[in-house]
Design a protein around this motif. Sequence first.
Motif, mmCIF file in Angstrom:
data_model
loop_
_atom_site.group_PDB
_atom_site.id
_atom_site.type_symbol
_atom_site.label_atom_id
_atom_site.label_comp_id
_atom_site.label_asym_id
_atom_site.label_seq_id
_atom_site.Cartn_x
_atom_site.Cartn_y
_atom_site.Cartn_z
ATOM 1 N N LEU A 1 4.387 16.634 26.916
ATOM 2 C CA LEU A 1 5.820 16.506 27.203
ATOM 3 C C LEU A 1 6.669 17.650 26.649
ATOM 4 O O LEU A 1 7.853 17.749 26.966
ATOM 5 N N ALA A 2 6.041 18.558 25.849
ATOM 6 C CA ALA A 2 6.807 19.669 25.268
ATOM 7 C C ALA A 2 7.348 20.582 26.365
ATOM 8 O O ALA A 2 6.689 20.820 27.379
ATOM 9 N N LEU A 3 8.548 21.079 26.137
ATOM 10 C CA LEU A 3 9.161 21.986 27.119
ATOM 11 C C LEU A 3 8.780 23.439 26.842
ATOM 12 O O LEU A 3 8.868 24.288 27.712
ATOM 13 N N ASP A 4 8.382 23.713 25.574
ATOM 14 C CA ASP A 4 7.964 25.082 25.263
ATOM 15 C C ASP A 4 6.442 25.178 25.420
ATOM 16 O O ASP A 4 5.777 24.189 25.654
ATOM 17 N N GLY A 5 5.919 26.368 25.330
ATOM 18 C CA GLY A 5 4.470 26.540 25.431
ATOM 19 C C GLY A 5 4.023 26.671 26.875
ATOM 20 O O GLY A 5 4.833 26.664 27.814
ATOM 21 N N GLU A 6 2.699 26.752 27.046
ATOM 22 C CA GLU A 6 2.123 27.005 28.367
ATOM 23 C C GLU A 6 2.193 25.743 29.227
ATOM 24 O O GLU A 6 1.859 24.653 28.757
ATOM 25 N N VAL A 7 2.610 25.903 30.475
ATOM 26 C CA VAL A 7 2.677 24.759 31.398
ATOM 27 C C VAL A 7 1.263 24.423 31.867
ATOM 28 O O VAL A 7 0.565 25.310 32.376
ATOM 29 N N PRO A 8 0.805 23.159 31.677
ATOM 30 C CA PRO A 8 -0.567 22.851 32.105
ATOM 31 C C PRO A 8 -0.702 22.877 33.633
ATOM 32 O O PRO A 8 0.208 22.450 34.347
ATOM 33 N N ALA A 9 -1.842 23.351 34.105
ATOM 34 C CA ALA A 9 -2.159 23.239 35.533
ATOM 35 C C ALA A 9 -2.268 21.745 35.848
ATOM 36 O O ALA A 9 -2.618 20.949 34.966
#
Length: 213
Positions: free
Chosen positions: A59-67
């Motif tokens: 649910l984090a908005l930062d970091g890498e977006v999961p495929a």
Amino acid sequence: MSARRARGALLTVEGVEGAGKTTQAARLVEALAASGREALLTREPGGTALGRDIRRMLLALDGEVPAPEAELLLYLADRAQHVRRLVGPAIERGAIVVADRFSDSTIAYQAHGRGLPLETVRVIDDFARGGVAPLLTFVLDLDPEAGLARARATGPADRLESEEIAFHRRVREGFRAIAAASPGRVVVLDASRPVDEIAREIASTAMRRLEGA
Ligand code: Z5A
């Protein structure tokens, strides 16, 4: 001869964001406890310590977006742990487990919302749940815009809440399709009604079903 052991069961509460799942799951647990049953409130993702770590990643908005495929597997890793460490053992000892989201969310969000192949999602979800399935499911049906407005009033949007509205509409349709395909298990409720009215209907439906189980 020993007394007949109480039967445990899993009841789930599903729906779009802000539909009132957390509110209604808690009310149902209160009603079950008041009727003298062991009732346990839990949620997905995040029903276990490992699950809470997975929830933060999802649910984090930062970091890498999961495929989408990676996102699916993270939800299912949470479920596999949840079922084996908490839900399964609780049902085994006779408790009624009320889960705020379960497998129907995966079908609605990852298959209908993200567009992953439905049959693949079903097969991997079956593996993750290991045979544990809800006796009864309440889908709180609400216009996603109304649900998101409710959710946003309670705090900042997370990664999923920040998706475009078309995504949330597909998810709502996904829940409706699940309900249409499983009328014996899934009860759809109009979630725009007052909290107390919905809670009364959920409690009476759950008690009837548990008595007949
Ligand atoms: N997800 C997924 O993609 N795949 C999966 O397999 C699973 C999950 C398991 C986290 O879920 C995200 O994970 C979720 C789906 C995805 N996506 N998002 N975003 P979550 O359940 O933690 O997040 P959520 O759906 O956003 O929960 P929420 O915002 O807490 O909504 P809710 O539990 O449905 O509502 P609530 O907290 O009970 O109520 C929200 C507000 O509305 C609160 O102020 C209430 O007082 C109010 N409320 C509640 N009922 C009413 C009524 N009847 N009238 C008026 N106001 C009401």
